[in-house]
Each structure stands twice: as C-alpha cells, then as structure tokens.
Write a protein that holds these residues in place. Structure first.
Motif, PDB file in Angstrom:
ATOM      1  N   SER A  76       3.334  -3.849  -1.226  1.00 52.01           N
ATOM      2  CA  SER A  76       2.612  -2.464  -0.989  1.00 52.01           C
ATOM      3  C   SER A  76       3.048  -1.542  -1.819  1.00 52.01           C
ATOM      4  N   PRO A  77       2.340  -0.567  -2.552  1.00 50.95           N
ATOM      5  CA  PRO A  77       2.828   0.525  -3.458  1.00 50.95           C
ATOM      6  C   PRO A  77       3.247   1.708  -2.375  1.00 50.95           C
ATOM      7  N   TYR A  78       2.895   1.637  -1.162  1.00 54.06           N
ATOM      8  CA  TYR A  78       3.444   2.836  -0.285  1.00 54.06           C
ATOM      9  C   TYR A  78       4.495   2.757   0.364  1.00 54.06           C
ATOM     10  N   SER A  79       5.344   1.972   0.199  1.00 54.07           N
ATOM     11  CA  SER A  79       6.462   1.542   0.649  1.00 54.07           C
ATOM     12  C   SER A  79       7.819   1.081   0.135  1.00 54.07           C
ATOM     13  N   GLN A 227       9.460  12.205   1.716  1.00 53.14           N
ATOM     14  CA  GLN A 227       8.806  11.914   0.542  1.00 53.14           C
ATOM     15  C   GLN A 227       9.487  10.794  -0.563  1.00 53.14           C
ATOM     16  N   ALA A 230       7.804   7.075  -1.703  1.00 46.06           N
ATOM     17  CA  ALA A 230       6.704   7.284  -2.528  1.00 46.06           C
ATOM     18  C   ALA A 230       6.959   7.507  -3.871  1.00 46.06           C
ATOM     19  N   ALA A 233       8.693   4.737  -5.753  1.00 45.43           N
ATOM     20  CA  ALA A 233       7.713   3.649  -6.072  1.00 45.43           C
ATOM     21  C   ALA A 233       6.735   4.288  -7.440  1.00 45.43           C
ATOM     22  N   LEU A 234       6.621   5.407  -7.188  1.00 48.23           N
ATOM     23  CA  LEU A 234       5.685   6.064  -8.548  1.00 48.23           C
ATOM     24  C   LEU A 234       6.679   6.018  -9.766  1.00 48.23           C
TER      25      LEU A 234
END
Length: 258
Positions: A76-79, A227, A230, A233-234
């Motif tokens: 998952s890109p959200y974690s 925050q 995220a 991950a970004l």
C-alpha cells in the motif's frame, strides 16, 4: 543481546548502553525490539527511578538504522512500517526520566532516542547530523523530534544539509539541543550526577513532572508524526537508488563542522 544494562539499586539509576560498537551502535531489528521491551520493563521495575542512555565506545552514540536491516514494506502506498518508531521511552509509556549521554556521532535514527530523552549531556567531541537527504530519503520523524528541541532554522539546516554539515557539540549546546557539555572521559559521570539527583527525589513527583512537560507539546508532536509515513512514502527514493548513493559517498571528512 545488543544492549548492556547496569542497575544500581542504591542510587536507583539504570545505565543502558547501545552495545554495537563495531557498527557505530546502529540499531538493527533485534536492538529495536530489545529497546522497546526494556522501556516497558522499566515501567514495572520500582528499583529503577531514572535512566542514563549512552553508546559503547567513543566513535558514536548511535548512527540510526543499521543499513543491513531488511524491513519488509506493505504494498500500500498509504503506509510505511518504520522499525524505529517504538524504540524510545515515551513510545513505550515510560515516564521515568531519561538522560542521554552522547559520545561521538549522533545521526539519523539516533534522534528517535534523543527526541524522547528529557535532556542531553554531550561529550565536547560529539557531532550531530541528519544524512537522509544526501541519500534520497525524507527526514520526517527525525526532523519532527528535533523541531521540538531546537529553533526552526537550526532544525531545517541540519535536516536539509545532510552529510555536508555537522553540528558541533558546542553549537548544539548554544541552540539548546544539549543541556550540558563534558569532556569525553567525564561524560558518563556528568550524566550520572543528574540521573542520581532525579532518582533521589520521590518518583511520583518526578514522573508526574515528566508527564506534564511532555503534555505541553504532545498534541503538536503527535499531529506532526502522523504525517511522517505519507511523506516518507512519497519522497523516498527506491531502496536500490538509496544504496547506490550510500555506496558512492566520498570517504573521509567531506563535511563542514559548525
């Protein structure tokens, strides 16, 4: 075991030493688990009323995550699973005072520990820096923790300059990151003096004061830390690109000491 723990029942002080000198006391997954378990153990140990945290040897207090650690990540890109997120005393609900005794380098993930100590006693030869940006990584948790202890401009400079610049112990003292300087051979004794004083007071009052101090900034701290996953991950480069940058770093002293 990668931690060395010495308890002094008479004074009520425990000395915790990161004992991976050959790896500059970098934290691998085993050490991370040991730290979390030890802080939880201290919650129930009535003989321990204050803690000194330091690193083995003189070269480094801690250099963050061990580069050899393999940390599986969810698709998952959200974690993001951060192996250091629970290595500090406050993350494990320990409100007994912790005094950090910093010997040598303190960088990167070391700030998870320093960020949750009550105050820092530093060797005059210690240096502080955050290498993340140099290797294509986001300094998120580290920058947030240091923003609670240092002026914004100093945190921004250290977080953004990466390996190009190191904060000297003297400068760290001037900006308030460090509360006391000691010569290298006197570092542990200086930290123990403070810890023994704290341990000599009624522990209920001391722990309540620690809790009150942290409550003054906990809401903002937790909001900022939320925050971090995220942003990491970004902004992080893929691990293989990070490794290339790390392996390509220039040997020797290629930084400016400030």
């Amino acid at each position: 075991m990668t931690l060395r723990v010495e308890r002094d029942e008479e004074s009520g002080v425990a000395v915790v030493t990161l004992d991976r000198e050959s790896r500059h006391n970098a934290v691998d997954l085993g050490t991370a688990a040991e730290l979390a378990a030890l802080w939880r153990e201290f919650r129930f140990d009535e003989e321990v009323r204050a803690v000194v945290l330091t690193g083995a040897g003189t070269a480094a207090f801690c250099t963050g995550i061990d580069r050899s650690a393999q940390v599986p990540q969810p698709a998952s890109p959200y974690s993001v699973d951060d192996p250091l997120v629970a290595i500090g005393p406050k993350a494990n609900d320990l409100w007994k005072p912790v005094v950090a005794a910093v010997n040598g380098m303190a960088c990167g993930g070391a700030f998870y520990l320093l960020g949750e100590a009550e105050f820092i006693v530093s060797a005059t030869t210690a240096t502080y820096f955050d290498p993340h940006t140099s290797y294509g990584m986001v300094s998120a948790y580290e920058a947030v923790y240091m923003a609670q202890r240092m002026p914004f401009g100093e945190v921004a400079r250290m977080s953004l300059m990466g390996t190009a610049e190191r904060l000297s112990a003297r400068r760290a003292y001037e900006v308030g990151l460090v509360s006391e300087l000691a010569e290298p051979g006197e570092l542990l004794a200086a930290a123990l003096r403070s810890a023994r004083t704290l341990a000599s007071f009624p522990t209920e009052g001391v722990q309540g004061t620690v809790r009150a101090l942290w409550s003054a900034k906990q809401a903002a701290l937790q909001q900022a830390l939320a925050q971090a996953p995220a942003l990491i991950a970004l902004g992080n480069l893929p691990p293989e690109r990070q490794a290339e940058l790390f392996e390509g770093r220039r040997p020797g002293t290629d930084f400016r000491l400030r």
